[in-house]
Design a protein around this motif. Structure first.
Motif, PDB file in Angstrom:
ATOM      1  N   LEU A   1      37.313  45.561  37.548  1.00 34.19           N
ATOM      2  CA  LEU A   1      36.128  44.781  37.901  1.00 34.19           C
ATOM      3  C   LEU A   1      35.739  43.792  36.812  1.00 34.19           C
ATOM      4  CD1 LEU A   1      33.798  47.505  39.503  1.00 34.19           C
ATOM      5  CD2 LEU A   1      35.129  45.741  40.682  1.00 34.19           C
ATOM      6  N   GLY A   2      36.279  44.005  35.594  1.00 31.21           N
ATOM      7  CA  GLY A   2      35.937  43.126  34.481  1.00 31.21           C
ATOM      8  C   GLY A   2      34.557  43.390  33.935  1.00 31.21           C
ATOM      9  N   THR A   3      34.120  44.666  33.967  1.00 29.76           N
ATOM     10  CA  THR A   3      32.784  45.010  33.502  1.00 29.76           C
ATOM     11  C   THR A   3      32.829  46.187  32.540  1.00 29.76           C
ATOM     12  OG1 THR A   3      32.402  46.571  35.327  1.00 29.76           O
ATOM     13  CG2 THR A   3      31.750  44.276  35.684  1.00 29.76           C
ATOM     14  N   PHE A   4      31.740  46.352  31.790  1.00 29.74           N
ATOM     15  CA  PHE A   4      31.528  47.562  31.001  1.00 29.74           C
ATOM     16  C   PHE A   4      30.088  48.014  31.211  1.00 29.74           C
ATOM     17  CE2 PHE A   4      30.390  44.128  28.094  1.00 29.74           C
ATOM     18  CZ  PHE A   4      29.230  44.592  27.479  1.00 29.74           C
ATOM     19  N   THR A   5      29.838  49.292  30.942  1.00 33.57           N
ATOM     20  CA  THR A   5      28.529  49.871  31.209  1.00 33.57           C
ATOM     21  C   THR A   5      27.936  50.483  29.947  1.00 33.57           C
ATOM     22  OG1 THR A   5      29.165  50.366  33.491  1.00 33.57           O
ATOM     23  CG2 THR A   5      27.268  51.555  32.611  1.00 33.57           C
ATOM     24  N   VAL A   6      26.649  50.286  29.767  1.00 32.22           N
ATOM     25  CA  VAL A   6      25.896  50.948  28.696  1.00 32.22           C
ATOM     26  C   VAL A   6      24.745  51.709  29.329  1.00 32.22           C
ATOM     27  CG1 VAL A   6      26.500  49.271  26.904  1.00 32.22           C
ATOM     28  CG2 VAL A   6      24.473  48.892  28.321  1.00 32.22           C
TER      29      VAL A   6
ATOM     30  N   ALA B   1      36.320  36.794  30.111  1.00 33.25           N
ATOM     31  CA  ALA B   1      36.978  38.082  30.335  1.00 33.25           C
ATOM     32  C   ALA B   1      37.726  38.579  29.104  1.00 33.25           C
ATOM     33  CB  ALA B   1      37.934  37.984  31.524  1.00 33.25           C
ATOM     34  N   ARG B   2      38.092  37.663  28.188  1.00 34.25           N
ATOM     35  CA  ARG B   2      38.844  38.073  26.999  1.00 34.25           C
ATOM     36  C   ARG B   2      38.024  38.975  26.078  1.00 34.25           C
ATOM     37  NH1 ARG B   2      40.658  32.210  25.025  1.00 34.25           N
ATOM     38  NH2 ARG B   2      38.467  31.894  25.616  1.00 34.25           N
ATOM     39  N   LEU B   3      36.707  38.951  26.209  1.00 39.03           N
ATOM     40  CA  LEU B   3      35.876  39.805  25.361  1.00 39.03           C
ATOM     41  C   LEU B   3      36.114  41.279  25.640  1.00 39.03           C
ATOM     42  CD1 LEU B   3      32.406  37.975  25.277  1.00 39.03           C
ATOM     43  CD2 LEU B   3      34.317  37.813  23.684  1.00 39.03           C
ATOM     44  N   LEU B   4      36.567  41.610  26.837  1.00 44.37           N
ATOM     45  CA  LEU B   4      36.774  43.016  27.185  1.00 44.37           C
ATOM     46  C   LEU B   4      37.838  43.683  26.323  1.00 44.37           C
ATOM     47  CD1 LEU B   4      36.559  43.335  31.074  1.00 44.37           C
ATOM     48  CD2 LEU B   4      35.018  44.287  29.364  1.00 44.37           C
TER      49      LEU B   4
ATOM     50  N   PHE C   1      23.241  49.777  32.637  1.00 47.89           N
ATOM     51  CA  PHE C   1      23.482  48.362  32.898  1.00 47.89           C
ATOM     52  C   PHE C   1      24.986  48.120  32.946  1.00 47.89           C
ATOM     53  CE2 PHE C   1      19.235  48.347  31.204  1.00 47.89           C
ATOM     54  CZ  PHE C   1      18.594  47.257  31.769  1.00 47.89           C
ATOM     55  N   ALA C   2      25.472  47.530  34.029  1.00 44.54           N
ATOM     56  CA  ALA C   2      26.873  47.102  34.116  1.00 44.54           C
ATOM     57  C   ALA C   2      26.917  45.618  33.787  1.00 44.54           C
ATOM     58  CB  ALA C   2      27.437  47.352  35.506  1.00 44.54           C
TER      59      ALA C   2
END
Length: 221
Positions: A155-160, A127-130, A120-121
């Protein structure tokens, strides 16, 4: 305090809405085994207090701040919810330290299958949570303790990446691109960032978060 290991999926039995306040009645079984008035139960990663219960369900209040900050405002009767009781002293600690204090929500940008895993991306709506999401670190999504596989700051995303057991036993099985998840960042990272950001009278918002030079100056490297 929770561990991020979901005990069961409950179902929203009814919801009473009063503006931005709600009373949720949730059908469950396992989390009711030793329930008492005033107990804390994580509902989709949100720490809520039991205000009523019977042998088949329990009720919780949702205050306006929680309504605005989490995805609970969008749930409907019949919605499936992740449930976890507060951790017990002396019990096995298989996830990570989870407060049930949601930092914000994120939108699923993609869901892809890779061999036996589903990736999941997630794009945080703030965006500050990144700044508190670290590759190979821990993050909580809808109450689930997960490991961050990668972070794409452009991209401003993270993946699990989700194993089959976690997919079967949690609401992630029902989640697809465009839907939202509650995000709680790792409490240890948040406190370290905050304390280092206060050095020399600076606010965390002005320091740009953790950097290699900050860690070195404070004896961490």
């Amino acid at each position: 305090m929770f561990t991020g290991l979901i005990e069961e999926m409950g179902s929203l039995r009814s919801v009473q809405r009063r503006g931005e306040a709600m009373i949720l009645s949730i059908s469950a079984s396992k989390v009711l085994e030793d329930v008492k008035m005033g107990d804390s139960i994580s509902v989709n990663g949100v720490c809520l207090t039991v205000v009523d219960y019977d042998r088949q369900s329990f009720s919780v209040d949702v205050m306006p701040e929680t309504y605005r900050l989490t995805n609970l405002h969008s749930i409907q009767t019949g919605s499936v919810l992740n449930l976890e009781r507060a951790m017990m002293a002396g019990g096995r600690f298989g996830g990570h330290l989870v407060q049930g204090h949601v930092d914000g929500t994120g939108t699923i940008r993609s869901r892809t299958t890779e061999a036996n895993a589903v990736a999941f991306a997630i794009e945080p709506n703030d965006a500050r949570l990144l700044r508190h999401v670290v590759q190979q670190g821990s993050v909580t999504l809808d109450g689930i303790s997960l490991t961050v596989v990668s972070v794409d700051r452009q991209l401003g995303t993270f993946t699990v990446s989700i194993i089959p057991h976690t997919l079967r036993e949690t609401v992630l099985q029902h989640k697809h691109a465009g839907e939202t998840l509650n995000i709680e960042c790792d409490i240890l990272g948040k406190y370290v960032d905050h304390l280092l950001g206060l050095r020399d009278g600076q606010s965390p918002s002005k320091t740009g978060g953790l950097t290699e030079s900050i860690l070195r100056d404070n004896g961490f490297m």
